[in-house]
Design a protein around this motif. Structure first.
Motif, PDB file in Angstrom:
ATOM      1  N   LYS A 213       0.831  -1.209   0.000  1.00  0.00           N
ATOM      2  CA  LYS A 213       0.000   0.000   0.000  1.00  0.00           C
ATOM      3  C   LYS A 213       0.864   1.256   0.000  1.00  0.00           C
ATOM      4  O   LYS A 213       0.557   2.239  -0.696  1.00  0.00           O
ATOM      5  N   ASP A 214       1.943   1.236   0.780  1.00  0.00           N
ATOM      6  CA  ASP A 214       2.837   2.399   0.834  1.00  0.00           C
ATOM      7  C   ASP A 214       3.439   2.678  -0.534  1.00  0.00           C
ATOM      8  O   ASP A 214       3.501   3.830  -0.988  1.00  0.00           O
TER       9      ASP A 214
ATOM     10  N   ASP B 119       0.739   4.034  -2.912  1.00  0.00           N
ATOM     11  CA  ASP B 119       0.445   5.443  -2.616  1.00  0.00           C
ATOM     12  C   ASP B 119       1.495   6.359  -3.239  1.00  0.00           C
ATOM     13  O   ASP B 119       1.172   7.432  -3.775  1.00  0.00           O
ATOM     14  N   GLN B 120       2.762   5.939  -3.165  1.00  0.00           N
ATOM     15  CA  GLN B 120       3.837   6.775  -3.719  1.00  0.00           C
ATOM     16  C   GLN B 120       3.804   6.776  -5.249  1.00  0.00           C
ATOM     17  O   GLN B 120       4.140   7.789  -5.874  1.00  0.00           O
TER      18      GLN B 120
ATOM     19  N   LYS C 222       1.063   6.642  -6.994  1.00  0.00           N
ATOM     20  CA  LYS C 222      -0.022   7.574  -7.298  1.00  0.00           C
ATOM     21  C   LYS C 222       0.441   9.032  -7.175  1.00  0.00           C
ATOM     22  O   LYS C 222      -0.068   9.916  -7.879  1.00  0.00           O
TER      23      LYS C 222
END
Length: 497
Positions: free
Chosen positions: A452-453, A456-457, A459
């Protein structure tokens, strides 16, 4: 002794282990929302991303080291066995377990990166490290490390060289003693050069090895192009019992396809994370994705190449569970590399077919041995390379002894029968799988946080050179090296400004 080893193997390698690996693959595929499809583009892109240095390996080198361990004799003999016992449909179920296994591979290899350590200028990591640091259970980590050192450091090397010694002797009449000596000399040059040289050798040999094998398969298919559509239809129809001739062995198709698929691609078994941890990357998810792609290379490419050659040329037998044969195209031919040798022989001649498979086996075995040694050394380092308080210890002498023992085991296997070594090695590998799959199920949420981390980056528009992995911000404890890496990066940026 043989009876004890056989009984232990039957228990360790029971259907329970197959169901555990299959279940983990399904679970992580669902939890990651099938990243093996969603992020296929990034898997390929990151093969050549990440960093490199004078003492650490690049992302591609770590990928090549992992593929070296996955691609071995099982990709030739194992596929032939799956088809002989489960019919053409077994190939489909090998694809299925590779697809699902990519999810497990991402999790375990991301964990290998998260909890890696820097020891004597090299990155080290893997299940023993993340079990201790992530789960906080030292004895469980030691069980994994000991099983790994025993299996891959002492028993299995000789098994690998024994198979290639016999194959080369059959094809070319070369004494196994000479073949063993050549392999040992080549291995010594590589493993005495350290992790960096193992990575450098892997990035040259592995693409050549896999590429040449797949090229031959494509040539065989080109000569049998009219048989390809019906062959593919046969695989899918047999996989679901729609082909009447093989409907009675549907269960065998699933069992052997899943069993040989897991054995070949090793997803979830704890080998991939050790190569993954060695890589210089800016975010753990990058190696998780790269190593997930390694599962595809092993099964979807190399295993498929073997399966397609055998099926397209009709060079196979299929056994009936009630005795006798459902298909007997090769009377008197035993299950194994002979199917592939005869398939290639239909185009290039019997002699060249046997010779090519022997050469392919030589490279498969050599690269597998490189990976075996690296994995064994990583676990020797885990067991003996740290003192109280985590202080590093100088174990160069011990590692030299480990190298010599490994080389001696490899040579001995080439000239002697290694039946007991097979059994003992399988016990070690089986224990690795049990310990590791349970561990990654327990630590799975850490791997999901990493995914997920990274997403997110992505995106946010960041790329391979600008990702930041901050374990403290994610609530991940034990990832001390990444905290130090972030401090080094901040210091460099400050100096540059």
């Amino acid at each position: 002794m043989e009876a004890f080893v056989s009984t232990a193997n039957n228990i360790i390698w029971s259907k329970a282990l197959i169901y555990l690996c299959l279940g983990a693959g399904i679970y992580f595929s669902l939890r990651t929302r099938f990243l093996q499809i969603r992020h296929l583009k990034h898997m390929v892109t990151y093969l050549f991303g990440g960093g490199d240095s004078s003492s650490r390996v690049s992302s591609f080198q770590a990928f090549a080291m992992s593929v070296a361990g996955r691609v071995g004799t099982g990709n030739i003999a194992g596929v032939a066995t799956a088809i002989a016992m489960g019919g053409p449909g077994a190939l489909f179920w090998m694809w299925a377990i590779a697809f699902l296994g990519a999810g497990s591979s991402f999790i375990e290899c991301a964990l290998g990166q998260v909890y890696k350590e820097e020891i004597n200028g090299e990155y080290r990591g893997g299940p023993a490290y993340y079990i201790e640091k992530g789960m906080g259970v030292k004895w469980y980590a030691v069980v994994f490390a000991v099983a790994t050192v025993a299996g891959m450091g002492f028993f299995l090397p000789g098994v690998q060289t024994n198979s290639i010694g016999a194959a080369v002797n059959t094809a070319f009449g070369v004494s196994p003693a000479i073949t063993g000596g050549v392999i040992v000399a080549m291995l010594a040059f590589v493993i005495f050069g350290g992790t960096k040289r193992i990575g450098q050798a892997a990035e040259v040999v592995v693409p050549f090895m896999a590429g040449a094998y797949i090229l031959i398969a494509l040539i065989i298919l080109a000569f049998n192009i009219t048989a390809v559509p019906s062959m593919i239809a046969l695989v899918f129809k047999s996989a679901f019992g729609a082909e009447q001739a093989f409907a009675g062995i549907l269960g065998m198709a699933i069992t052997w396809g899943v069993k040989r698929g897991i054995y070949s691609n090793e997803a979830g078994q704890g080998t991939g994370p050790q190569a993954s941890a060695a890589a210089e990357v800016s975010h753990p998810a990058m190696q998780g994705l790269v190593q997930a792609f390694a599962v595809y290379v092993d099964t979807l490419f190399v295993c498929s190449a073997t399966g397609f050659m055998i099926l397209a040329t009709g060079q196979y037998n299929i056994y009936n569970t009630d005795g006798g044969f459902i298909v007997e195209n090769l009377p008197g031919v035993d299950i194994g590399p002979a199917y592939t040798q005869l398939a290639i022989g239909t185009v290039f001649g019997k002699g060249l077919g046997a010779g090519f498979v022997s050469v392919a086996l030589f490279f498969f075995v050599f690269t597998t041995l490189m990976a075996y040694y690296y994995i064994a050394e990583t676990n020797v380092t885990y067991l003996f390379g740290r003192g109280k308080g985590g202080q590093q210890k100088d174990i160069k002498g011990l590692l030299t002894i480990a190298k010599l023992v490994f080389l001696g085991s490899s040579y001995y296997g080439a000239v002697k029968t290694a039946e007991l070594a097979w059994g003992l090695g399988d016990i070690g590998v089986g224990l690795m799988a049990w310990v590791n799959v349970i561990a990654i199920l327990i630590l799975g949420n850490v791997g999901l946080k990493v995914l997920k981390d990274w997403e997110d980056q992505v995106k946010m528009g960041r790329d391979a050179t600008s990702f930041v992995f901050d374990p403290e911000a994610l609530g991940i404890k034990g990832a001390d090296l990444w905290i130090e890496i972030n401090k080094r990066r901040a210091s460099k940026q400050k100096s540059a400004n």
